[in-house]
Scaffold this active site. Sequence first.
Site, PDB file in Angstrom:
ATOM      1  CB  THR A  88      -0.985  -0.061   1.312  1.00  0.00           C
ATOM      2  OG1 THR A  88      -1.838  -1.133   1.282  1.00  0.00           O
ATOM      3  CG2 THR A  88      -1.810   1.260   1.355  1.00  0.00           C
ATOM      4  CE  LYS A 164      -5.019  -2.060   1.088  1.00  0.00           C
ATOM      5  NZ  LYS A 164      -3.840  -2.609   1.371  1.00  0.00           N
ATOM      6  CE  LYS A 232       1.730   2.456   5.359  1.00  0.00           C
ATOM      7  NZ  LYS A 232       1.372   1.753   4.093  1.00  0.00           N
TER       8      LYS A 232
END
Length: 284
Positions: A88, A164, A232
């Site tokens: 990701t 995503k 994150k």
Amino acid sequence: MEIGVIGLGAMGQAMAKNLAAAGHTVKAWSRSGGEVAGVNVVDTPEQALQADIALTMLSDDSAIREVLLDTGVLSRAKPGLVHVVASTISVSFSRELVACHREAGIDYLAAPVLGRPDVAAKGELNILAAGASATLEKLSPILEVIGKRIWNLGEEQPTAHAAKIACNMMITMAIEAMAEAVVLTEENGLARERFFDLILNTLFGSRSYQVYSANIIQDRYEPGFKASLGWKDLRLADAAAEQLGRDLPMLRAVLEQMAKAVSAGGGDKDWSVMADYTIRSIDR
């Protein structure tokens, strides 16, 4: 087929094991070393790139940059390699990787995944794929080993990474929604297990609600997907929105709440620990 794997965290290990069990020759590299059943662990990432396909599952932009770009390793990959980036990462870094792969003469397939380590172990990930149609067609038999469905999101690799990030953003919104609902109902005499029984059998029966409501009911937040990584990913979503010049108020709210949960010591717990922070915040 010979497959290199770069990154052997919980997700990378599961993918590597499944690929080896399917009969492929897998050589993997990890900064932390270690052993994986059926997998040849190599000494350098460059060795992992001397394969027909390489799958990278490192934690973030900076890890990929440090391991593959700053060292020049990507440019020394085996000719004809197809590089699958399952991490990701930010949309902007994905765009940068498009240029880097073009310069190196290497095919790049974006393939971030939906699913926790237990799902990866079963080979039942959802794979969000974007890249050249011919490349995706060539790699589909490999991706089918690690996933239950491959979602073709087009030929522009950053599209898959945007999707995503958006998915992870929506999961955190679901977690926060459940936490705030518990605050309202539990304080008014309705046990959370009874409330979630109602919700799961009426309005919200998706996997995210099923998995994370169970964590909230049990008040257990053992690591599955770490809150620090969720934080994150929310920062990646915030950066993507900023690049578009858009303000996303729900995103800002869950980003702030996840940051507080991490700062309170929950970084290594499952990201649903954000719910615990919200539910207990009245006492803080």
